[in-house]
Design a protein around this motif. Structure first.
Motif, PDB file in Angstrom:
ATOM      1  N   ASN A 100      43.265 -13.961  27.831  1.00 47.50           N
ATOM      2  CA  ASN A 100      42.605 -14.701  26.777  1.00 47.50           C
ATOM      3  C   ASN A 100      42.945 -14.216  25.379  1.00 47.50           C
ATOM      4  OD1 ASN A 100      41.185 -16.412  28.463  1.00 47.50           O
ATOM      5  ND2 ASN A 100      39.637 -14.844  28.833  1.00 47.50           N
ATOM      6  N   THR A 101      43.897 -13.353  25.270  1.00 47.56           N
ATOM      7  CA  THR A 101      44.168 -12.822  23.930  1.00 47.56           C
ATOM      8  C   THR A 101      45.637 -12.825  23.566  1.00 47.56           C
ATOM      9  OG1 THR A 101      44.204 -10.602  24.879  1.00 47.56           O
ATOM     10  CG2 THR A 101      42.168 -11.260  23.744  1.00 47.56           C
ATOM     11  N   LEU A 102      45.810 -12.916  22.236  1.00 47.46           N
ATOM     12  CA  LEU A 102      47.157 -12.754  21.684  1.00 47.46           C
ATOM     13  C   LEU A 102      47.045 -11.734  20.564  1.00 47.46           C
ATOM     14  CD1 LEU A 102      46.656 -16.245  21.529  1.00 47.46           C
ATOM     15  CD2 LEU A 102      49.137 -15.933  21.691  1.00 47.46           C
ATOM     16  N   GLU A 103      48.168 -11.262  20.141  1.00 40.67           N
ATOM     17  CA  GLU A 103      48.194 -10.276  19.068  1.00 40.67           C
ATOM     18  C   GLU A 103      49.180 -10.733  18.010  1.00 40.67           C
ATOM     19  OE1 GLU A 103      46.342  -7.340  19.646  1.00 40.67           O
ATOM     20  OE2 GLU A 103      46.708  -6.772  17.552  1.00 40.67           O
ATOM     21  N   ASN A 104      48.688 -10.783  16.780  1.00 41.04           N
ATOM     22  CA  ASN A 104      49.602 -11.072  15.673  1.00 41.04           C
ATOM     23  C   ASN A 104      49.634  -9.881  14.756  1.00 41.04           C
ATOM     24  OD1 ASN A 104      49.530 -12.012  12.575  1.00 41.04           O
ATOM     25  ND2 ASN A 104      50.985 -13.298  13.719  1.00 41.04           N
ATOM     26  N   ASP A 105      50.795  -9.593  14.196  1.00 35.94           N
ATOM     27  CA  ASP A 105      50.959  -8.403  13.378  1.00 35.94           C
ATOM     28  C   ASP A 105      50.014  -8.370  12.190  1.00 35.94           C
ATOM     29  OD1 ASP A 105      52.862  -7.629  15.094  1.00 35.94           O
ATOM     30  OD2 ASP A 105      54.581  -8.226  13.839  1.00 35.94           O
ATOM     31  N   ASP A 106      49.808  -9.518  11.571  1.00 37.30           N
ATOM     32  CA  ASP A 106      48.998  -9.554  10.368  1.00 37.30           C
ATOM     33  C   ASP A 106      47.517  -9.745  10.663  1.00 37.30           C
ATOM     34  OD1 ASP A 106      51.244  -9.333   8.769  1.00 37.30           O
ATOM     35  OD2 ASP A 106      51.600 -11.516   8.859  1.00 37.30           O
ATOM     36  N   LEU A 107      47.241 -10.635  11.633  1.00 35.27           N
ATOM     37  CA  LEU A 107      45.857 -11.031  11.849  1.00 35.27           C
ATOM     38  C   LEU A 107      45.182 -10.230  12.955  1.00 35.27           C
ATOM     39  CD1 LEU A 107      46.277 -14.899  11.608  1.00 35.27           C
ATOM     40  CD2 LEU A 107      45.598 -13.316   9.802  1.00 35.27           C
ATOM     41  N   GLY A 108      45.965  -9.504  13.713  1.00 35.60           N
ATOM     42  CA  GLY A 108      45.401  -8.718  14.787  1.00 35.60           C
ATOM     43  C   GLY A 108      45.145  -9.544  16.025  1.00 35.60           C
ATOM     44  N   THR A 109      44.030  -9.272  16.707  1.00 32.98           N
ATOM     45  CA  THR A 109      43.758  -9.911  17.981  1.00 32.98           C
ATOM     46  C   THR A 109      43.179 -11.300  17.772  1.00 32.98           C
ATOM     47  OG1 THR A 109      43.255  -7.729  18.791  1.00 32.98           O
ATOM     48  CG2 THR A 109      42.610  -9.579  20.195  1.00 32.98           C
ATOM     49  N   ILE A 110      43.652 -12.237  18.587  1.00 33.03           N
ATOM     50  CA  ILE A 110      43.133 -13.590  18.554  1.00 33.03           C
ATOM     51  C   ILE A 110      42.707 -13.950  19.951  1.00 33.03           C
ATOM     52  CG2 ILE A 110      43.706 -16.011  18.135  1.00 33.03           C
ATOM     53  CD1 ILE A 110      45.883 -14.783  16.150  1.00 33.03           C
ATOM     54  N   LYS A 111      41.450 -14.436  20.043  1.00 37.77           N
ATOM     55  CA  LYS A 111      40.925 -14.747  21.365  1.00 37.77           C
ATOM     56  C   LYS A 111      40.775 -16.241  21.534  1.00 37.77           C
ATOM     57  CE  LYS A 111      38.334 -10.701  22.804  1.00 37.77           C
ATOM     58  NZ  LYS A 111      36.985 -10.138  23.012  1.00 37.77           N
ATOM     59  N   GLY A 112      40.861 -16.678  22.794  1.00 34.28           N
ATOM     60  CA  GLY A 112      40.635 -18.107  23.053  1.00 34.28           C
ATOM     61  C   GLY A 112      41.099 -18.490  24.438  1.00 34.28           C
ATOM     62  N   ASN A 113      40.956 -19.817  24.740  1.00 38.32           N
ATOM     63  CA  ASN A 113      41.398 -20.285  26.051  1.00 38.32           C
ATOM     64  C   ASN A 113      42.777 -20.903  25.929  1.00 38.32           C
ATOM     65  OD1 ASN A 113      38.835 -19.697  27.222  1.00 38.32           O
ATOM     66  ND2 ASN A 113      38.079 -21.562  26.214  1.00 38.32           N
ATOM     67  N   PHE A 114      43.694 -20.373  26.702  1.00 36.69           N
ATOM     68  CA  PHE A 114      45.052 -20.932  26.692  1.00 36.69           C
ATOM     69  C   PHE A 114      45.038 -22.311  27.336  1.00 36.69           C
ATOM     70  CE2 PHE A 114      46.281 -16.583  25.924  1.00 36.69           C
ATOM     71  CZ  PHE A 114      47.389 -16.723  25.114  1.00 36.69           C
ATOM     72  N   THR A 115      45.786 -23.225  26.760  1.00 38.08           N
ATOM     73  CA  THR A 115      45.906 -24.528  27.398  1.00 38.08           C
ATOM     74  C   THR A 115      46.981 -24.474  28.472  1.00 38.08           C
ATOM     75  OG1 THR A 115      47.401 -25.122  25.640  1.00 38.08           O
ATOM     76  CG2 THR A 115      45.125 -25.864  25.422  1.00 38.08           C
ATOM     77  N   LYS A 116      47.793 -23.488  28.379  1.00 40.54           N
ATOM     78  CA  LYS A 116      48.893 -23.342  29.320  1.00 40.54           C
ATOM     79  C   LYS A 116      48.998 -21.880  29.673  1.00 40.54           C
ATOM     80  CE  LYS A 116      53.299 -25.242  28.352  1.00 40.54           C
ATOM     81  NZ  LYS A 116      54.159 -25.801  27.496  1.00 40.54           N
TER      82      LYS A 116
END
Lengths: 339, 352, 536
Positions: free
Chosen positions: B253-269
């Motif tokens: 449920n998470t992604l990581e971006n260098d600037d924004l840090g952790t992003i949570k959510g439901n993947f559609t794929k």
């Protein structure tokens, strides 16, 4: 709707054409008096006369093109050369009745066509500037004399009356001699040829030239006042002179006609032609057109008579021969620089 | 037996070889539905409408209206026999008739049925009362468009085709007309295809939206889905609202971006852990929070009346749009810092 | 695209074939042997034909340019007493055919003519002939043709000036140009396409003129064709001369078409049009403008009318003898039949073109408008030649000659060939103004093709059609050589009646039909002027 209208019109014209008791005249003469004559003819005989008027050659062209379908019965034009040339193409039928032959001198007809009126192509002079002494014995031939330098007016070489006149000179004097003559004549011109015969006479009256060559009826027409008072006075300043009185006579030409080869109504056409040669018709014609009558016993208009009665007409040169030399005549005139 | 109101089956729309839309298929299921076709200008949207109207013929595929083939390679129903009405983008009013007469031309087809709105209602609805006596050359292009629309509406067609119907209408008028147009179309159950380049208009009016890019129909779906679940980078770029930022899948449920840090959510794929993806970030995905320690620099601020759109610059020079309600007390000037609430939570995660 | 052969294609094909008949006939006999006259013509005539034609055309072009552009400029840019009057009376010159102008000119200036009579009645006896100018020959022809044709230049230039934008003139002022410089550097160049179009029409008409040049006895290519064909009976020679003439004319035709297309770019969209502020002329300049316009009006229209009127009154016998009712009904029958046929078939062709979008059809249509460029005299005789050939070689089982030669039908057919381009171009330019999306809108509103035609096209084109109908009427009323050759028995129109009298040296009798012709044409022009200068 459009088709119906057109169809109706076509039928209408067919109907008109196929009526019995009519005669179709293709005429290059556009005199009102001719129309009046036709009306007289209709009154007398019940034969209706349809006229197509137009320029002579256009009419000839149309008759030729229409060929065997042509509705034309009678072709009438001025100038014998034209009649002769058209005859040579075989467009006329041999139709001159004994009556016509008896009335018209052989010089002014052939077996296929006949003259219906005569005119002479003569000299006009200014009595103020030319003495009768100068004119004595004048001939067409002597107009080439250098004493007339810059003094003569005549219309263009494309004019058929000039072509017939020069054709008669070629007939009498030969082509080469006529060419010499024409060259000298051209050098005597007072101006570049322009205008009609009447304009030549008026040019003499106005002092532009001393001599003019023109047909007889133009002069009488002006004298009659039909062209207005001013032209009448102008004509009075000019006098006619009949040339070649000491040799073959003055050049004559005709108005005439013939019955066409494919004529649908040849009998009616013959009747009309014969009618035109009656005294009554001839009198009417000469009174209105100032031509000379074709038959004996009819007096020309008094203005014509006044110009000179009993002058010597050139009866030696057959008018029927003009056609033979007209092409040469044109060539001679063009080669001489006659515009 | 088919049940769709209109079916477009594998049709290639081509007026010329230049703008050609190939192999298009979509359906309008129900009578009264509104479909919006979105795409940049010059792509051939107009050709699609002209073809459906019957003004152009097709070489492949089928167009079926109310279970009847109206266009195919073999058969072609003439435009006048289709009961399809098309309002052209440019003024196609009859120049020698006044506006009233022009509108009344629409009544021809509706003569017998007498269905739908009458002349008066349409005129009132489109505010045409004042120009009825005028001739087309005497009115503005927006007025002409409305008159043209009125004419089409009056004909009460089976299928109404509108080519950029509101493009020349003043902004102030536009929204009102949009609302009314939608009302009327719904009320009268007029099945409509609208061509537009304005995505707001499309999202508002359409039951379905079709996105046409590069000579094909890229996506055909509900407006909500088109916005939230664009099916390609092209569609994202065309809609030009959100941006794509690089990210790395770190968990289910998470992604990581260098600037924004952790992003949570439901993947559609599903993406395997560690995949590098482009994450779609819509303006409403980020929330403002002055207390947050994630501060970004404001480079632009667009006041939209009801809201602001801030453009923020990250440390790696990404430009991120953020949506903020306009009653928000803080106004951040350009060059100031703007706090983003963390952790970032996105309802559905769309990646490419 | 779509189905190539349909009813529209076939009808357009038929129209094109009919119109092409004379040209094909002329060229088909191009290689036939010619008589001896060829050498005479080669040696003496041809050079004269060509040089006369060139002198005539140049003379007429210069004259029509000066009076046409000059008067158009004055009435378009300036205010002076009577400007609105001049604006429309100058187009009345369209009512006077060149041959009638020639009659008037001769009648007035000849020795002992009307001018002489006037001088005499004013100043008593005198030899006025010697100093009265003689407008005859080439000079007379140039003047006659110029004054009867300058209207083309005037109307086209005026229209172009009318649409010339105020901005352009203000630009000139901003740049500090003088009036003269503005005229030569701005106004004239921007109206150039219109002026060239007008001059090309004038040149084409001049080269086709028969009545005036034959009256003045000038040998041009046209009279040369006539002489070769009709007098020398040498069709092949006529065709060789026609060939020269057609080269000239098609060159002009091309030029005119090209210029007209360019002229369209110069007329701005309706919306941008801003009425020009006209400059008020005062004193000396105003007087000069009035004098110039008055001169053109008097010389082009009042002079021939008065001369003809004077004669009609002076020689009332000819007027009384004239069968006016018959002449009028004959003239009108021709006008109505031909007008109807021309407009109907132009509609067929244009409408067919519009809905079938067939390229071949377009080319055919373009081809079929060449008839206007061919002198009427060639058309008439070629048509007779063709019908005779057709009758003998193909249609021998039925006598079509009788139907076509010397009948209203034949006459109307040749008129059709001659004036088809006028009608067709008129309808076409009307149609060009109807955007194709207009048709599509109508279809989409459920209008069938026929209903679209009746409810949309016809009302839209109503005015253009009326204008064309009137222009055609004027042309047909004035037409001479075709009528002369093709008309049925005993069938005279005002034009043929006038010509016949004139060719018989009965100019005073030609006056009455000439006057009536001018009057009727003027009435038509007055109706037209409403549309010609309609300032939308």
């Amino acid at each position: 709707m459009k088709k119906i209208t057109l169809l109706a019109l076509i039928l209408f014209f067919f109907a008109k054409m196929s009526l019995a008791g009519e005669v179709n005249v293709f005429s290059a003469r556009h005199y009102d008096s001719d129309i009046q004559l036709y009306e007289k003819f209709t009154n007398k005989t019940g034969i209706k006369v349809n006229v197509v008027s137009g320029k002579d050659k256009a009419l000839q062209k149309r008759i030729t093109e229409e060929g065997k379908d042509s509705k034309a019965d009678l072709y009438i034009t001025a100038d014998a050369g034209r009649l002769g040339a058209f005859d040579e193409k075989g467009m006329f039928q041999n139709s001159m009745s004994a009556q016509i032959k008896a009335l018209v001198p052989a010089n002014f007809r052939s077996d296929n066509w006949t003259g219906i009126a005569k005119r002479a192509r003569i000299i006009y002079y200014s009595p103020e500037r030319v003495s009768s002494e100068d004119l004595k014995g004048i001939t067409y031939e002597s107009l080439s004399d250098s004493k007339w330098k810059g003094k003569i007016v005549i219309r263009k070489s494309n004019n058929i009356y000039n072509q017939s006149l020069v054709a008669s000179l070629i007939k009498n004097n030969g082509k080469e001699q006529t060419l010499e003559w024409a060259k000298k004549l051209v050098s005597n011109f007072a101006r570049n040829p322009k205008g009609n015969d009447r304009a030549q006479i008026l040019a003499v009256a106005a002092g532009e030239a001393d001599l003019a060559i023109a047909n007889t009826y133009y002069y009488a027409l002006m004298l009659s006042g039909q062209k207005g008072e001013d032209q009448k006075e102008a004509a009075q300043k000019v006098l006619p002179y009949f040339p070649n009185q000491n040799d073959r006579g003055t050049h004559m030409n005709i108005s005439g006609g013939g019955i066409l080869k494919n004529s649908p109504n040849p009998e009616n056409a013959k009747k009309l032609l014969e009618f035109l040669l009656t005294k009554e018709a001839q009198q009417h014609m000469v009174n209105n057109t100032f031509e000379y009558p074709m038959i004996e016993g009819v007096e020309p208009h008094h203005l014509i008579k006044k110009m000179g009665e009993n002058f010597k007409q050139d009866l030696k040169t057959k008018v029927g021969d003009y056609k033979k030399n007209q092409a040469d005549a044109l060539e001679v005139m063009l080669m001489s620089g006659w515009k | 037996m088919r049940n769709n109101f209109l079916e477009i089956e594998n049709v290639t729309f081509a007026a010329s070889s230049k703008n050609k839309v190939t192999n298009v298929s979509f359906n309008i299921e129900n009578e009264g539905d509104i479909v919006c076709l979105l795409g940049p200008s010059g792509i051939g949207k107009t050709t699609i409408l002209r073809t459906i109207a019957g003004l152009e013929k097709i070489q492949s595929g089928k167009i079926i209206l109310k279970n009847k083939i109206i266009s195919s390679k073999e058969s072609h129903v003439e435009p006048e026999d289709r009961n399809i009405s098309l309002a052209f983008q440019d003024n196609s009013l009859f120049p020698h008739y006044n506006v009233m007469e022009n509108i009344n031309f629409g009544a021809e087809r509706n003569k017998k049925k007498k269905k739908g709105l009458n002349f008066k209602e349409i005129v009132k609805f489109l505010h045409l009362e004042k120009i009825l006596e005028k001739y087309p050359h005497e009115i503005s292009s927006g007025e002409a468009q409305r008159a043209s629309l009125a004419r089409s509406l009056l004909s009460n067609p089976d299928l109404l085709l509108l080519d950029e119907p509101l493009s020349n209408i003043d902004q102030s008028f536009k929204e009102e007309i949009q609302v009314k147009l939608k009302q009327i179309l719904k009320e009268l159950k007029i099945t409509t295809i609208i061509v537009t380049h304005d995505s707001y208009e499309a999202f508002y009016l359409g039951n379905k939206c079709g996105i046409i890019l590069d000579g094909e129909l890229k996506q055909f779906d509900d407006p909500y889905n088109v916005y939230h679940f664009p099916n390609s980078v092209d569609v994202v770029n065309f809609l030009n609202r959100g941006i794509l930022i690089p990210a790395k899948v770190t968990d289910e449920n998470t992604l990581e971006n260098d600037d924004l840090g952790t992003i949570k959510g439901n993947f559609t794929k599903h993406y395997p852990k560690g995949s590098k993806v482009q994450l779609l970030l819509q303006p409403e995905d980020l929330e403002h929070d002055d207390k947050s320690n994630l501060k970004l620099e404001v480079v632009d601020r667009k006041f939209r009346g009801t809201n602001f759109i801030y453009t923020l610059k990250t440390s790696s020079d990404l430009l991120i749009p953020v949506f903020v309600h306009s009653h928000h007390v803080h106004q951040h000037e350009i060059d100031e810092k703007f706090g983003i609430k963390r952790p970032i939570n996105i309802d559905h995660i769309v990646c490419f | 695209m779509g189905n190539k052969i349909n009813i529209w294609f076939l009808s357009s094909l038929l129209i094109s074939m009919i119109v092409a008949i004379p040209i094909v006939t002329v060229f088909s006999s191009f290689f036939e042997p010619t008589s001896d006259y060829l050498s005479i013509v080669k040696n003496t005539f041809l050079y004269e034909y060509i040089s006369n034609s060139i002198i005539l055309v140049i003379g007429v072009l210069i004259t029509t340019f000066v009076i046409g552009v000059g008067s158009a400029y004055l009435v378009s840019f300036y205010k002076f007493p009577g400007v609105n009057f001049f604006k429309w009376v100058l187009i009345l010159s369209f009512a006077v055919p060149a041959y009638i102008y020639a009659y008037s000119l001769t009648a007035f200036f000849e020795n002992y003519g009307t001018a002489f009579s006037i001088m005499k009645s004013l100043f008593g006896d005198g030899n006025y002939n010697s100093f009265l100018p003689k407008f005859d020959g080439m000079l007379g022809a140039i003047i006659s043709i110029s004054f009867s044709l300058f209207g083309y230049v005037y109307v086209l230039t005026r229209t172009s000036f009318h649409y010339q934008s105020q901005n352009l003139l203000e630009l000139g002022k901003n740049l500090g140009f003088s009036t003269k410089k503005t005229f030569f550097n701005i106004i004239l160049p921007s109206a150039r396409p219109a002026i060239i179009a007008g001059l090309s029409l004038v040149a084409m008409e001049t080269l086709s003129d028969f009545g005036a040049v034959s009256f003045f006895g000038i040998s041009t290519l046209t009279t040369g064709i006539y002489d070769a064909w009709i007098s020398f009976d040498d069709l092949a020679l006529a065709n060789r001369i026609s060939f020269f003439l057609l080269i000239f004319i098609f060159g002009l035709f091309y030029l005119e078409n090209l210029s007209r297309k360019k002229a369209q770019y110069h007329s701005p969209a309706k919306g941008n049009f801003k009425t020009k502020t006209l400059k008020q002329l005062n004193g000396y300049k105003s007087l000069m403008a009035i004098i110039f316009c008055s001169f053109v009006f008097l010389a082009s229209f009042i002079f021939p009318v008065l001369q003809m009127l004077y004669w009609t009154i002076k020689f009332p016998k000819h007027f009384i003898d004239l069968n006016i009712i018959e002449l009028l009904s004959n003239t009108l029958i021709l006008v109505f039949l031909s007008g109807f046929l021309l407009i109907f078939l132009s509609f067929v062709s244009n409408y067919g073109n519009r809905i079938s979008k067939n390229k071949l059809l377009n080319i055919l249509t373009t081809f079929s408008i060449t008839g206007y460029a061919v002198p009427g005299i060639i058309l008439a005789v070629a048509f007779i030649t063709f019908i005779s050939w057709f009758d003998e070689n193909i249609f021998y089982f039925f006598d079509i000659k009788q139907i076509f030669i010397g009948s209203i039908l034949g006459l109307v057919t040749v008129y059709f060939v001659r004036f088809y381009s006028l009608a067709n171009n008129g309808i076409k330019s009307g149609y060009l103004k109807i955007n194709y999306s207009i048709d599509e809108s109508a279809y989409l509103l459920g209008y069938s093709k026929l209903k679209t035609f009746l409810n949309i096209h016809i009302p839209y084109l109503k005015n253009s059609v009326l204008l064309i109908a009137i222009l055609l009427s004027i042309e047909i009323i004035k037409e001479l050589p075709i009528t002369l050759i093709m008309r049925p028995f005993n069938f005279e129109t005002f034009a043929t009646q006038a010509y016949i009298f004139a060719s018989q040296d009965l100019l005073e009798a030609a006056a009455a039909p000439s006057l009536l012709l001018i009057m009727i044409a003027s009435i038509f022009i007055l109706i037209t002027s409403k549309y010609m200068f309609k300032d939308k």
